[in-house]
Scaffold this motif. Structure first.
Motif, PDB file in Angstrom:
ATOM      1  N   LEU A  87       0.822  -1.219   0.000  1.00 23.00           N
ATOM      2  CA  LEU A  87       0.000   0.000   0.000  1.00 23.00           C
ATOM      3  C   LEU A  87       0.851   1.263   0.000  1.00 23.00           C
ATOM      4  CD1 LEU A  87      -2.988  -0.786   2.394  1.00 23.00           C
ATOM      5  CD2 LEU A  87      -2.882  -0.928  -0.086  1.00 23.00           C
ATOM      6  N   GLY A  88       2.152   1.120   0.272  1.00 21.69           N
ATOM      7  CA  GLY A  88       3.012   2.297   0.415  1.00 21.69           C
ATOM      8  C   GLY A  88       3.162   3.056  -0.895  1.00 21.69           C
ATOM      9  N   PRO A  89       3.547   4.320  -0.793  1.00 22.11           N
ATOM     10  CA  PRO A  89       3.678   5.150  -1.998  1.00 22.11           C
ATOM     11  C   PRO A  89       4.854   4.724  -2.879  1.00 22.11           C
ATOM     12  CG  PRO A  89       4.410   6.346  -0.036  1.00 22.11           C
ATOM     13  CD  PRO A  89       3.830   5.054   0.441  1.00 22.11           C
ATOM     14  N   GLU A  90       5.819   3.991  -2.328  1.00 20.61           N
ATOM     15  CA  GLU A  90       7.004   3.661  -3.108  1.00 20.61           C
ATOM     16  C   GLU A  90       6.850   2.341  -3.860  1.00 20.61           C
ATOM     17  OE1 GLU A  90       6.808   3.677   0.209  1.00 20.61           O
ATOM     18  OE2 GLU A  90       6.851   1.501   0.388  1.00 20.61           O
ATOM     19  N   VAL A  91       5.689   1.701  -3.704  1.00 17.24           N
ATOM     20  CA  VAL A  91       5.476   0.414  -4.370  1.00 17.24           C
ATOM     21  C   VAL A  91       5.391   0.619  -5.895  1.00 17.24           C
ATOM     22  CG1 VAL A  91       3.832  -1.484  -4.639  1.00 17.24           C
ATOM     23  CG2 VAL A  91       4.266  -0.531  -2.383  1.00 17.24           C
ATOM     24  N   ASP A  92       6.028  -0.277  -6.636  1.00 17.04           N
ATOM     25  CA  ASP A  92       5.947  -0.242  -8.102  1.00 17.04           C
ATOM     26  C   ASP A  92       4.584  -0.813  -8.510  1.00 17.04           C
ATOM     27  OD1 ASP A  92       6.018  -0.683 -10.810  1.00 17.04           O
ATOM     28  OD2 ASP A  92       8.021  -1.592 -10.813  1.00 17.04           O
ATOM     29  N   ILE A  93       3.659   0.102  -8.786  1.00 16.08           N
ATOM     30  CA  ILE A  93       2.265  -0.333  -8.986  1.00 16.08           C
ATOM     31  C   ILE A  93       2.101  -1.165 -10.253  1.00 16.08           C
ATOM     32  CG2 ILE A  93      -0.085   0.478  -9.367  1.00 16.08           C
ATOM     33  CD1 ILE A  93       0.503   2.790  -7.548  1.00 16.08           C
ATOM     34  N   THR A  94       2.822  -0.786 -11.326  1.00 17.47           N
ATOM     35  CA  THR A  94       2.652  -1.560 -12.557  1.00 17.47           C
ATOM     36  C   THR A  94       3.145  -3.002 -12.350  1.00 17.47           C
ATOM     37  OG1 THR A  94       4.767  -0.777 -13.389  1.00 17.47           O
ATOM     38  CG2 THR A  94       2.819   0.431 -14.071  1.00 17.47           C
ATOM     39  N   ARG A  95       4.216  -3.171 -11.590  1.00 15.66           N
ATOM     40  CA  ARG A  95       4.724  -4.522 -11.331  1.00 15.66           C
ATOM     41  C   ARG A  95       3.738  -5.276 -10.437  1.00 15.66           C
ATOM     42  NH1 ARG A  95       8.314  -6.279  -7.423  1.00 15.66           N
ATOM     43  NH2 ARG A  95       8.943  -8.438  -7.815  1.00 15.66           N
ATOM     44  N   LEU A  96       3.201  -4.544  -9.432  1.00 18.31           N
ATOM     45  CA  LEU A  96       2.225  -5.164  -8.541  1.00 18.31           C
ATOM     46  C   LEU A  96       1.026  -5.688  -9.330  1.00 18.31           C
ATOM     47  CD1 LEU A  96       1.106  -5.626  -5.592  1.00 18.31           C
ATOM     48  CD2 LEU A  96      -0.060  -3.435  -5.902  1.00 18.31           C
ATOM     49  N   ARG A  97       0.547  -4.879 -10.279  1.00 23.63           N
ATOM     50  CA  ARG A  97      -0.645  -5.274 -11.025  1.00 23.63           C
ATOM     51  C   ARG A  97      -0.359  -6.420 -11.975  1.00 23.63           C
ATOM     52  NH1 ARG A  97      -2.519   0.850 -12.123  1.00 23.63           N
ATOM     53  NH2 ARG A  97      -3.402   1.279 -10.086  1.00 23.63           N
ATOM     54  N   ARG A  98       0.918  -6.584 -12.351  1.00 25.27           N
ATOM     55  CA  ARG A  98       1.247  -7.767 -13.146  1.00 25.27           C
ATOM     56  C   ARG A  98       1.291  -9.011 -12.265  1.00 25.27           C
ATOM     57  NH1 ARG A  98       4.072  -4.212 -16.661  1.00 25.27           N
ATOM     58  NH2 ARG A  98       6.032  -4.154 -15.534  1.00 25.27           N
ATOM     59  N   ARG A  99       1.649  -8.821 -10.970  1.00 25.59           N
ATOM     60  CA  ARG A  99       1.705  -9.980 -10.075  1.00 25.59           C
ATOM     61  C   ARG A  99       0.310 -10.380  -9.601  1.00 25.59           C
ATOM     62  NH1 ARG A  99       5.771  -8.672  -5.375  1.00 25.59           N
ATOM     63  NH2 ARG A  99       5.504 -10.879  -4.913  1.00 25.59           N
ATOM     64  N   ILE A 100      -0.591  -9.382  -9.506  1.00 26.52           N
ATOM     65  CA  ILE A 100      -1.959  -9.655  -9.057  1.00 26.52           C
ATOM     66  C   ILE A 100      -2.909  -9.240 -10.163  1.00 26.52           C
ATOM     67  CG2 ILE A 100      -3.670  -9.246  -7.268  1.00 26.52           C
ATOM     68  CD1 ILE A 100      -1.477  -8.406  -5.391  1.00 26.52           C
ATOM     69  N   GLY A 101      -3.332 -10.207 -10.963  1.00 26.91           N
ATOM     70  CA  GLY A 101      -4.211  -9.887 -12.082  1.00 26.91           C
ATOM     71  C   GLY A 101      -5.658  -9.849 -11.645  1.00 26.91           C
ATOM     72  N   ILE A 102      -6.474  -9.097 -12.381  1.00 21.57           N
ATOM     73  CA  ILE A 102      -7.894  -9.017 -12.053  1.00 21.57           C
ATOM     74  C   ILE A 102      -8.751  -9.209 -13.304  1.00 21.57           C
ATOM     75  CG2 ILE A 102      -7.952  -6.485 -12.224  1.00 21.57           C
ATOM     76  CD1 ILE A 102     -10.004  -6.581  -9.863  1.00 21.57           C
ATOM     77  N   VAL A 103      -9.831  -9.960 -13.137  1.00 25.69           N
ATOM     78  CA  VAL A 103     -10.827 -10.145 -14.197  1.00 25.69           C
ATOM     79  C   VAL A 103     -12.128  -9.529 -13.694  1.00 25.69           C
ATOM     80  CG1 VAL A 103     -12.108 -11.817 -15.579  1.00 25.69           C
ATOM     81  CG2 VAL A 103      -9.728 -12.274 -14.964  1.00 25.69           C
ATOM     82  N   PHE A 104     -12.701  -8.649 -14.505  1.00 28.18           N
ATOM     83  CA  PHE A 104     -13.874  -7.910 -14.044  1.00 28.18           C
ATOM     84  C   PHE A 104     -15.179  -8.644 -14.348  1.00 28.18           C
ATOM     85  CE2 PHE A 104     -10.586  -4.780 -14.978  1.00 28.18           C
ATOM     86  CZ  PHE A 104     -10.482  -4.167 -13.744  1.00 28.18           C
ATOM     87  N   ALA A 105     -16.249  -8.143 -13.726  1.00 24.01           N
ATOM     88  CA  ALA A 105     -17.550  -8.795 -13.868  1.00 24.01           C
ATOM     89  C   ALA A 105     -17.984  -8.857 -15.327  1.00 24.01           C
ATOM     90  CB  ALA A 105     -18.598  -8.063 -13.033  1.00 24.01           C
ATOM     91  N   LEU A 106     -17.934  -7.700 -15.995  1.00 17.56           N
ATOM     92  CA  LEU A 106     -18.305  -7.690 -17.403  1.00 17.56           C
ATOM     93  C   LEU A 106     -17.047  -7.867 -18.223  1.00 17.56           C
ATOM     94  CD1 LEU A 106     -20.858  -4.756 -17.482  1.00 17.56           C
ATOM     95  CD2 LEU A 106     -21.331  -7.190 -17.765  1.00 17.56           C
ATOM     96  N   PRO A 107     -17.048  -8.852 -19.126  1.00 24.49           N
ATOM     97  CA  PRO A 107     -15.831  -9.037 -19.929  1.00 24.49           C
ATOM     98  C   PRO A 107     -15.620  -7.827 -20.839  1.00 24.49           C
ATOM     99  CG  PRO A 107     -17.611 -10.429 -20.738  1.00 24.49           C
ATOM    100  CD  PRO A 107     -18.117  -9.786 -19.484  1.00 24.49           C
ATOM    101  N   VAL A 108     -14.393  -7.335 -20.836  1.00 22.20           N
ATOM    102  CA  VAL A 108     -14.067  -6.196 -21.699  1.00 22.20           C
ATOM    103  C   VAL A 108     -12.968  -6.616 -22.650  1.00 22.20           C
ATOM    104  CG1 VAL A 108     -13.259  -3.822 -21.809  1.00 22.20           C
ATOM    105  CG2 VAL A 108     -14.648  -4.563 -19.870  1.00 22.20           C
TER     106      VAL A 108
END
Lengths: 264, 285
Positions: A87-108
């Motif tokens: 959650l910290g400000p120094e976290v590499d968010i793009t890398r985090l989002r590659r490690r934790i993928g998300i699939v949404f309710a409506l397929p896009v």
């Protein structure tokens, strides 16, 4: 660390995501989530369920920091991935989002071909080799039980796929990044039973390798899939236990009332 | 007359009135194009297009004015498109809704309402005199750019906002940065809409007289401009001059010039319409 409070019989599990005292607010509204503490075990299917407005989607979007995109969202508490604060400000968010993928309710499906959809995440990460991209594509589409249906039409627009195929495409698109955690937010809300069964079957396969978190679209789906389950009600984690315990012998009255259909 | 017949009559009258009003809006366009084509056609010959005016503008052609208008349109595009697109991307993708951004939007809307002759005067003061660019293609293009910017910014912003939010969420959810998302998804999807706005803006710039009147348009230059700091002839100003300032002007030269300007501007319009409908059919959302 406690994975399932009150379940002495729980096997020793490797913790993947540890959430401690998490509180998320949007603007001046009452917190969407408050006092959330739980540990998501690695290579299991964890289910967050409950009626609408319980904060399940907020929790998913907090875990991969998509809530950062929402104006006025404030997050307090701790979330750790493999022991590291995310959650910290120094976290590499793009890398985090590659490690934790998300699939949404409506397929896009992105407005491009099936192939390009599957390449997309890896291309963002800088992958240029056509061979690597195509291999990842085939692997991901196979894992999402879609390869046989699309292998002859990879260069057609992804929008031409059926709803169920689109949802599996979105799953495959995330899998192509080889994430560690896959989160699915009501992945079968718009799907027919056959497509739902296919998605669920691929999830059972995927948990051999990945940590899966799913917000199910029904209680029945929750009980079918859950190794671990949390019941959310208006921003509160009412009960957190192994799937068997929670669905067969809920401890909290409210959980029981929801499961037996007394409200919801 | 029964009540039923009365209602039918009222309906017929109402329909006819509405239809007539609609026909009235189309009529001027047909008349304008028709009359100008009718009276201008006889002037059209290769020599009219490709020669410089002679005999106090009464004979010869319009080549320097035609080339000058192309220069001014291209110059305006080179300045207004990058600036306008950047502003639109900022407003649509980066800026949060604050007092500041609301003020910017209001300013842009108001900028579009300023009379074009005021832009001309402004361009004279800022570009020609203060920045010492002189009356030149640069100064005129800059002036036209400022006039065109509001159109480009607002249509481009609209086109960018029309791209579904879910695409951005998906792209960033897979580890895309904001810029990667804009460049790979949002911009390509918004491009047809942006192009339409750009062409419509440039089309207006190509047809304007007032903004270039004090900033770069020349009455008569037989030679083509050799640098961007030269003055240039331009079709709309040339048309103004030969219609009001030259006694004994042959009518077919006036209408021939008008016809060329009209075809120039209308063909940009047709191009914009074509791009829009072509991409609307191919759009995947």
């Amino acid at each position: 660390m406690v994975i399932a409070p009150g379940s002495a019989s729980a096997p020793a599990l490797e913790p993947k995501i540890e959430i401690e005292n998490l509180r998320v607010c949007y603007g001046a509204e009452p917190p969407a989530l408050d006092g959330i503490t739980l540990t998501v075990p690695a290579r299991q299917i964890t289910v967050f369920f409950g009626p609408a407005g319980g904060g399940k989607s907020t929790l998913l979007r907090t875990i991969n920091r998509l809530n950062d995109l929402v104006d006025g969202a404030r997050t307090e508490g701790r979330v750790r991935l493999d022991g590291e604060d995310i959650l910290g400000p120094e976290v590499d968010i793009t890398r985090l989002r590659r490690r934790i993928g998300i699939v949404f309710a409506l397929p896009v499906p992105l407005p491009m071909s099936i192939r390009r959809n599957l390449w997309y995440g890896l291309e963002l990460a800088g992958e240029r080799s056509r061979r690597v991209l195509d291999e990842a594509m085939e692997k991901a589409l196979s894992a999402a039980a879609l390869w046989d249906e699309v292998k002859d039409r990879l260069d057609e627009p992804a929008i031409a796929l059926s709803g169920g195929q689109q949802q599996r495409l979105c799953l495959a698109r995330v899998l192509a990044l080889e994430p560690e955690v896959i989160m699915l937010d009501e992945p079968s809300s718009g799907l027919d039973p056959i497509s739902t069964a296919k998605v669920e079957a691929s999830l059972q396969e995927l948990k051999q390798q990945y940590t899966v978190i799913i917000v199910p679209s029904s209680v029945q789906q929750a009980s079918r899939l859950a190794d671990w389950a949390g019941f959310f009600l208006q921003g509160e984690l009412v009960e957190w236990a192994s799937g068997r315990e929670l669905f067969l012998a809920p401890k909290d009255r409210r959980t029981e009332d929801y499961l037996t259909g007394r409200f919801g | 007359m029964t009540a039923g017949e009365r209602r039918l009559l009222i309906q017929r009258v109402a329909f006819s009135t509405l239809g007539l009003a609609t026909a009235l809006t189309v009529l001027p366009i047909i008349l304008i194009v028709g009359v100008i084509a009718w009276k201008g056609m006889p002037a059209l010959a290769p020599s009219f297009l490709f020669e410089a005016p002679r005999d106090g503008l009464r004979a010869g052609g319009i080549w320097p004015a035609l080339v000058g208008t192309v220069y001014l349109t291209v110059g305006t595009g080179l300045i207004a498109v990058p600036v306008g697109l950047a502003a639109a991307i900022y407003l649509s993708e980066y800026a949060r809704e604050t007092f500041f951004t609301r003020a910017i939007r209001i300013a842009i809307i108001n900028l579009a309402g300023i009379p074009s002759v005021v832009y001309g005067l402004f361009g004279l003061a800022l570009f020609v005199l203060f920045l010492k660019l002189g009356t030149s293609i640069v100064a005129a293009s800059l002036t036209l750019s400022i006039m065109t910017l509001p159109v480009i910014i607002s249509t481009a912003e609209e086109a960018l906002r029309a791209v579904p939010q879910s695409f951005r969420l998906v792209s960033q959810g897979m580890g895309g940065t904001k810029w990667q998302t804009i460049r790979r998804i949002v911009l390509p999807q918004a491009l047809p809409g942006i192009l339409t706005g750009v062409i419509l803006g440039l089309e207006r710039a190509a047809g304007e007289t007032a903004p270039i009147l004090f900033t770069g348009a020349a009455l008569f230059l037989p030679q083509l401009p050799r640098s961007i700091f030269d003055e240039t002839m331009a079709l709309p100003y040339h048309l103004f001059v030969i219609s009001t300032q030259v006694p004994g002007m042959p009518v077919k030269v006036q209408f021939g010039t008008a016809l060329v300007l009209l075809v120039f501007v209308l063909s940009m319009n047709v191009l914009a319409t074509f791009i829009r409908s072509y991409h609307r059919r191919r759009r995947q959302w």
